[in-house]
Design a protein around this motif. Structure first.
Motif, PDB file in Angstrom:
ATOM      1  N   ALA A   1       0.894  -1.245  -0.025  1.00 20.84           N
ATOM      2  CA  ALA A   1       0.402   0.031   0.048  1.00 20.84           C
ATOM      3  C   ALA A   1       0.990   1.394  -0.011  1.00 20.84           C
ATOM      4  CB  ALA A   1      -0.881   0.007   1.116  1.00 20.84           C
ATOM      5  N   GLY A   2       2.043   1.070   0.258  1.00 20.94           N
ATOM      6  CA  GLY A   2       3.024   2.279   0.318  1.00 20.94           C
ATOM      7  C   GLY A   2       2.696   3.215   1.361  1.00 20.94           C
ATOM      8  N   LEU A   3       2.572   2.464   2.607  1.00 22.21           N
ATOM      9  CA  LEU A   3       2.423   3.158   3.798  1.00 22.21           C
ATOM     10  C   LEU A   3       2.983   2.577   5.058  1.00 22.21           C
ATOM     11  CD1 LEU A   3      -1.617   2.669   3.606  1.00 22.21           C
ATOM     12  CD2 LEU A   3      -0.440   4.766   3.078  1.00 22.21           C
ATOM     13  N   SER A   4       2.906   3.086   6.233  1.00 19.30           N
ATOM     14  CA  SER A   4       3.754   2.794   7.428  1.00 19.30           C
ATOM     15  C   SER A   4       2.852   2.567   8.573  1.00 19.30           C
ATOM     16  CB  SER A   4       4.858   4.012   7.684  1.00 19.30           C
ATOM     17  OG  SER A   4       4.324   5.124   8.160  1.00 19.30           O
ATOM     18  N   THR A   5       3.334   1.992   9.751  1.00 15.02           N
ATOM     19  CA  THR A   5       2.585   1.581  10.695  1.00 15.02           C
ATOM     20  C   THR A   5       1.658   2.814  11.352  1.00 15.02           C
ATOM     21  OG1 THR A   5       4.255   1.884  12.298  1.00 15.02           O
ATOM     22  CG2 THR A   5       3.785  -0.294  11.407  1.00 15.02           C
ATOM     23  N   GLY A   6       2.332   3.988  11.126  1.00 15.67           N
ATOM     24  CA  GLY A   6       1.478   5.217  11.581  1.00 15.67           C
ATOM     25  C   GLY A   6       0.390   5.972  10.705  1.00 15.67           C
TER      26      GLY A   6
END
Length: 64
Positions: A53-58
């Motif tokens: 998704a191109g995301l991080s945990t935050g």
């Protein structure tokens, strides 16, 4: 705050994850072989899901 929710299913053969938007749209999915360490499989599939998704945990509000 983010409206994204991740769901993880640790099964005996495969561990699967899905990322949903606040409106219920499917944002990303991931699946890996479970192996013997269930906790490691859950962490690994979550990391794979975020990378897809191109995301991080935050960026994710909830993980279930």
């Amino acid at each position: 705050m983010s409206d994204l929710t991740a769901g993880i299913d640790v099964g005996s053969t495969y561990t699967k994850a899905a990322l949903l938007g606040g409106d219920g749209t499917l944002v990303a999915t991931a699946m890996i072989a479970t192996g013997f360490r269930l906790d490691a499989a859950a962490e690994q599939v979550y990391g794979t899901l975020l990378r897809h998704a191109g995301l991080s945990t935050g960026d994710v509000a909830y993980v279930v």
